[in-house]
Design an enzyme around this catalytic site. Structure first.
Site: not given
Length: 243
Positions: A16, A37, A64-66, A68-69, A72-73, A128, A190, A199, A219-220
């Site tokens: 990130d 990631k 990790d692009l999640k 949501h559409d 077809n897209t 989360t 964590r 979170q 991540g952080r």
């Protein structure tokens, strides 16, 4: 589990960071990390170039692009992503059954055409950062949070996806319901010494592994630490208790 090294391979470190230079610096600073990631910020900044960098260093990749559409897209996006040869790829379960099916078919088809192994396609149950109160009052979802998480996981299972992303606190509910080959990937992990940030539903790394997580996304606590190497070492040492 065999040993601590095997447990370490179940930790995915979130890249990130805002640009390619920062990402490469972090990758080189933590050579022990085998799984990274790549999320929206970095991928939007660098495009697939960062994936090529990770591949050249023989790292595993969680893209990790999640998505949501509309179906077809989503299928088109998954088709493109699968050609990169990444290991994990995410889509929101809330996109619905048709979109999940289209995504699953697209991933298999594109990977076959590209001659690469298809990524494991996993569904986001609920971010989360969302609390029970926010689910009810902000999103107007009229079911309790654990029930909603289970419904999204069952949808992913029924469609034939490879697993779900869930908070560590849902592991105790989900792990007994699904076979071991249905992946449970947990962000929001964590260590006790780290700030929870945004979170809302977290556990420590050791707690999450014991509860049934296949992969932990951290991540952080590592990437923003003054000494990322020390943070990684502390997490690795904690995980030796469950090896």
């Amino acid at each position: 589990m065999g040993n601590s090294e095997q447990v370490e391979k179940r930790v995915i470190v979130a890249l990130d960071v805002p640009d390619e230079q920062s990402a490469i610096a972090l990758i080189d600073r933590l050579p022990q990390v085998s799984f990274w990631k790549v999320g929206l910020e970095l991928f939007t900044s660098t495009g697939p170039k960062i994936l090529e960098v990770l591949k050249s260093k023989e790292k595993r990749i969680f893209l990790d692009l999640k998505f949501h559409d509309i179906p077809n897209t989503v299928a088109g996006a998954c088709r493109s992503a699968a050609r990169y040869g990444v290991d994990l790829l995410t889509i929101h379960a809330a996109a619905g059954e048709d979109a999940l099916k289209a995504a699953s078919e697209a991933v298999q088809e594109a990977a076959t055409q590209a001659g690469v192994k298809p990524p494991k396609l996993i569904a986001i149950t609920l971010l989360t950062s969302i609390s029970s109160r926010q689910l009810a009052f902000d999103l107007k979802v009229p079911v309790e949070l654990p029930e909603y998480i289970l419904d999204m996981a069952l949808l992913a299972w029924d469609v034939g996806l490879d697993g779900v992303v869930c908070s560590p606190q849902e592991l105790a509910q989900l792990r007994p319901r699904f076979k071991d080959d249905f992946l449970l990937v947990c962000p929001g992990v964590r260590p006790t010494w780290a700030d929870k940030g945004d979170q809302k539903r977290s556990l420590t790394p050791a707690q999450a592994i014991i509860a049934g997580a296949d992969y932990l996304v951290i991540g952080r606590p590592i990437t923003t630490a003054t000494e990322p190497e020390l943070a990684w070492k502390r997490i690795s040492e904690e995980l030796t208790t469950v090896a």
